[in-house]
Design a protein around this motif. Structure first.
Motif, PDB file in Angstrom:
ATOM      1  N   GLN A 164       0.827  -1.203   0.000  1.00 51.62           N
ATOM      2  CA  GLN A 164       0.000   0.000   0.000  1.00 51.62           C
ATOM      3  C   GLN A 164       0.871   1.266   0.000  1.00 51.62           C
ATOM      4  O   GLN A 164       0.544   2.248  -0.666  1.00 51.62           O
ATOM      5  CB  GLN A 164      -0.917  -0.010   1.222  1.00 51.62           C
ATOM      6  N   ILE A 165       1.979   1.238   0.734  1.00 52.02           N
ATOM      7  CA  ILE A 165       2.898   2.376   0.700  1.00 52.02           C
ATOM      8  C   ILE A 165       3.479   2.524  -0.706  1.00 52.02           C
ATOM      9  O   ILE A 165       3.565   3.633  -1.245  1.00 52.02           O
ATOM     10  CB  ILE A 165       4.030   2.196   1.734  1.00 52.02           C
ATOM     11  N   PHE A 166       3.843   1.393  -1.301  1.00 47.43           N
ATOM     12  CA  PHE A 166       4.431   1.445  -2.645  1.00 47.43           C
ATOM     13  C   PHE A 166       3.444   1.995  -3.665  1.00 47.43           C
ATOM     14  O   PHE A 166       3.819   2.797  -4.531  1.00 47.43           O
ATOM     15  CB  PHE A 166       4.927   0.063  -3.064  1.00 47.43           C
TER      16      PHE A 166
ATOM     17  N   PHE B  84      10.793   4.108  -2.153  1.00 46.42           N
ATOM     18  CA  PHE B  84      10.335   3.110  -1.191  1.00 46.42           C
ATOM     19  C   PHE B  84      11.511   2.532  -0.407  1.00 46.42           C
ATOM     20  O   PHE B  84      11.453   2.400   0.820  1.00 46.42           O
ATOM     21  CB  PHE B  84       9.591   1.994  -1.935  1.00 46.42           C
ATOM     22  N   ASN B  85      12.571   2.216  -1.101  1.00 46.64           N
ATOM     23  CA  ASN B  85      13.759   1.663  -0.452  1.00 46.64           C
ATOM     24  C   ASN B  85      14.357   2.645   0.555  1.00 46.64           C
ATOM     25  O   ASN B  85      14.747   2.267   1.671  1.00 46.64           O
ATOM     26  CB  ASN B  85      14.802   1.288  -1.503  1.00 46.64           C
TER      27      ASN B  85
ATOM     28  N   ASN C 214       7.833  -7.614  -0.511  1.00 44.35           N
ATOM     29  CA  ASN C 214       8.331  -8.258   0.711  1.00 44.35           C
ATOM     30  C   ASN C 214       9.798  -8.655   0.567  1.00 44.35           C
ATOM     31  O   ASN C 214      10.615  -8.434   1.480  1.00 44.35           O
ATOM     32  CB  ASN C 214       7.480  -9.494   1.009  1.00 44.35           C
ATOM     33  N   GLU C 215      10.151  -9.194  -0.584  1.00 43.17           N
ATOM     34  CA  GLU C 215      11.549  -9.562  -0.844  1.00 43.17           C
ATOM     35  C   GLU C 215      12.428  -8.319  -0.983  1.00 43.17           C
ATOM     36  O   GLU C 215      13.563  -8.282  -0.498  1.00 43.17           O
ATOM     37  CB  GLU C 215      11.633 -10.403  -2.117  1.00 43.17           C
ATOM     38  N   PHE C 216      11.874  -7.284  -1.620  1.00 43.33           N
ATOM     39  CA  PHE C 216      12.618  -6.055  -1.850  1.00 43.33           C
ATOM     40  C   PHE C 216      12.999  -5.376  -0.538  1.00 43.33           C
ATOM     41  O   PHE C 216      14.099  -4.817  -0.409  1.00 43.33           O
ATOM     42  CB  PHE C 216      11.767  -5.125  -2.719  1.00 43.33           C
ATOM     43  N   ILE C 217      12.132  -5.431   0.449  1.00 43.14           N
ATOM     44  CA  ILE C 217      12.439  -4.839   1.754  1.00 43.14           C
ATOM     45  C   ILE C 217      13.683  -5.475   2.341  1.00 43.14           C
ATOM     46  O   ILE C 217      14.509  -4.810   2.978  1.00 43.14           O
ATOM     47  CB  ILE C 217      11.246  -4.998   2.720  1.00 43.14           C
TER      48      ILE C 217
ATOM     49  N   ALA D  88      16.178  -5.625  -9.439  1.00 38.05           N
ATOM     50  CA  ALA D  88      15.475  -6.910  -9.403  1.00 38.05           C
ATOM     51  C   ALA D  88      13.980  -6.696  -9.172  1.00 38.05           C
ATOM     52  O   ALA D  88      13.135  -7.342  -9.806  1.00 38.05           O
ATOM     53  CB  ALA D  88      16.060  -7.805  -8.316  1.00 38.05           C
ATOM     54  N   ALA D  89      13.644  -5.781  -8.277  1.00 38.64           N
ATOM     55  CA  ALA D  89      12.236  -5.496  -8.000  1.00 38.64           C
ATOM     56  C   ALA D  89      11.556  -4.876  -9.228  1.00 38.64           C
ATOM     57  O   ALA D  89      10.406  -5.214  -9.544  1.00 38.64           O
ATOM     58  CB  ALA D  89      12.123  -4.562  -6.806  1.00 38.64           C
ATOM     59  N   PHE D  90      12.278  -4.005  -9.924  1.00 35.35           N
ATOM     60  CA  PHE D  90      11.754  -3.367 -11.136  1.00 35.35           C
ATOM     61  C   PHE D  90      11.498  -4.420 -12.213  1.00 35.35           C
ATOM     62  O   PHE D  90      10.452  -4.417 -12.883  1.00 35.35           O
ATOM     63  CB  PHE D  90      12.747  -2.317 -11.616  1.00 35.35           C
TER      64      PHE D  90
END
Length: 419
Positions: A202-204, A239-240, A395-398, A405-407
């Motif tokens: 939701q933040i993303f 976000f990161n 979740n993995e990106f956090i 990778a997330a992109f």
């Protein structure tokens, strides 16, 4: 002898009248099972108030309040899907308008259209039409929107900010500066509880609006924006950066836990849908006094909407009583009973604004003026497969902090589930 016959006839008549009365009562009685995930602070109280109103209008109908706990319905949705597919539907159930309703239950033939009921009750034109359209499919309507929530909202503890000489941010750069300042002071800058994954997503999604703008964000779902747009990557970078300032135990907490951290003065900010406003009121706070609010920085002018709706499943055990429930929540009285407690605004346009607190009044004003955008995290924007995949990606990106990778995963998931 004549007296005895007269007495016997009187007794038989009384028995007959009692039988008819009993049969009539049975015809009027019955039950209606209402399925939802409203068990948290604010939402439970709002549901109970709605049930109380229903009981006043239909005293001979027993409401079976079937709730399944779990933030955003993560547990309830699994239970509901099993029941619906297994031919054991409730009489009516909570479902988010948009893709969650249409893809999961309407396109699969599990819902009855209620267009005729809306016309019969004279309420079809009383709703915000963009919200009502989120319950439509091929010219028919399948559910009644009981409320409107906003997901791109940020709350803050006014005392914590004042004590640390932090001003509410005006953009993402000043937001990061505020987070850093609170961190240096030993305060949790941003409280997060994402044990159910969706609060982080939701933040993303709010940051996607901040970088893409409302038209660009909406374009992800209507085909006008490519998933490899650089602004998507920019949102991941923001976000990161922001995730460096959340509480370390975030993955073990619910959204209510995170809101309570801010309430207890241990955190400055909390990004959460405005159901948190209803929860904070149950904790004793008054909007505008102990806490303030603002759109997630740089998402101003966009209202990311979530609407809770109820419809009529095919094979509902008590369809006539289910219609009574739908009529109740479609009414002005129903919406004005539920929403001020829940921390949401009405889907109807003719609600009594005097019943709503300062936050909700401001939300109603923004809702009337802002661009409306559907929520990813709450099932309105995209199919279930994409939501699940994005939750896993975030979740993995956090953990990894690997933006590229997330992109790449975002693009793959978008191509598989959305395009």
């Amino acid at each position: 002898m004549l007296f005895k016959k007269s007495m016997l006839l009187s007794i038989l008549l009384m028995v007959a009248l009692l039988f008819v009365s009993s049969f009539s009562a049975m015809a009027q009685n019955g039950e209606v099972e209402i399925f939802s995930w409203w068990t948290g602070g604010g939402e439970e109280e709002g549901l109970n108030a709605l049930i109380e109103l229903f009981n006043e209008n239909y005293p001979n109908v027993e409401v079976i309040n079937a709730t399944v706990a779990g933030g955003a319905g993560s547990n309830a949705k699994a239970v509901l899907k099993t029941r619906m597919v297994g031919g054991n539907p409730p009489d009516s159930f909570q479902v988010h308008g948009g893709a969650e309703l249409v893809n999961t239950y309407v396109e699969t033939g599990l819902m009855e259209p209620i267009t005729g009921l809306l016309e019969e009750w004279g309420v079809k034109d009383k709703f915000n039409q963009q919200i009502l359209e989120m319950s439509s499919y091929e010219g028919e309507y399948y559910s009644v929107p009981v409320n409107v929530h906003r997901s791109n909202i940020m709350f803050y503890n006014k005392a914590v900010l004042e004590e640390n000489n932090v001003e509410p941010p005006t953009d993402l750069a000043s937001f990061k500066e505020a987070l850093a300042k609170l961190d240096e002071a030993g305060v949790v800058p941003l409280s997060l509880g994402d044990t159910n994954k969706w609060p982080a997503t939701q933040i993303f999604e709010s940051l996607l609006v901040s970088t893409l703008g409302p038209d660009g964000y909406n374009g992800l779902w209507n085909g006008n924006t490519a998933a490899d747009d650089p602004a998507v990557r920019e949102a991941l970078v923001h976000f990161n950066d922001i995730m460096q300032y959340v509480n370390e135990d975030h993955s073990a907490l619910t959204w209510q836990d995170a809101t309570q951290i801010m309430h207890e003065g241990e955190a400055g900010f909390n990004i959460m849908g405005d159901w948190a406003e209803g929860y904070m009121k149950t904790l004793g706070w008054t909007p505008g006094e102990e806490f303030g609010w603002m759109p997630v920085p740089e998402s101003e002018g966009t209202f990311i909407v979530i609407t809770d709706t109820f419809g009529l499943p095919k094979g509902a055990p008590n369809p006539e009583n289910a219609k009574k429930w739908l009529k109740t929540i479609a009414s002005v009285e129903g919406q004005d009973t539920f929403n001020p407690i829940k921390g949401s605004i009405p889907a109807r346009l003719d609600a009594d604004k005097s019943k709503y607190d300062p936050y909700l009044t401001s939300a109603m004003e923004d809702f009337a003026e802002d661009t409306l955008s559907p929520s990813i995290a709450h099932g309105s924007a995209a199919p279930e497969g994409f939501i699940t995949a994005l939750n896993d990606t975030i979740n993995e990106f956090i953990t990894t902090g690997d933006v590229d990778a997330a992109f790449e995963n975002f693009q793959k998931n978008h191509e598989e589930y959305v395009q």
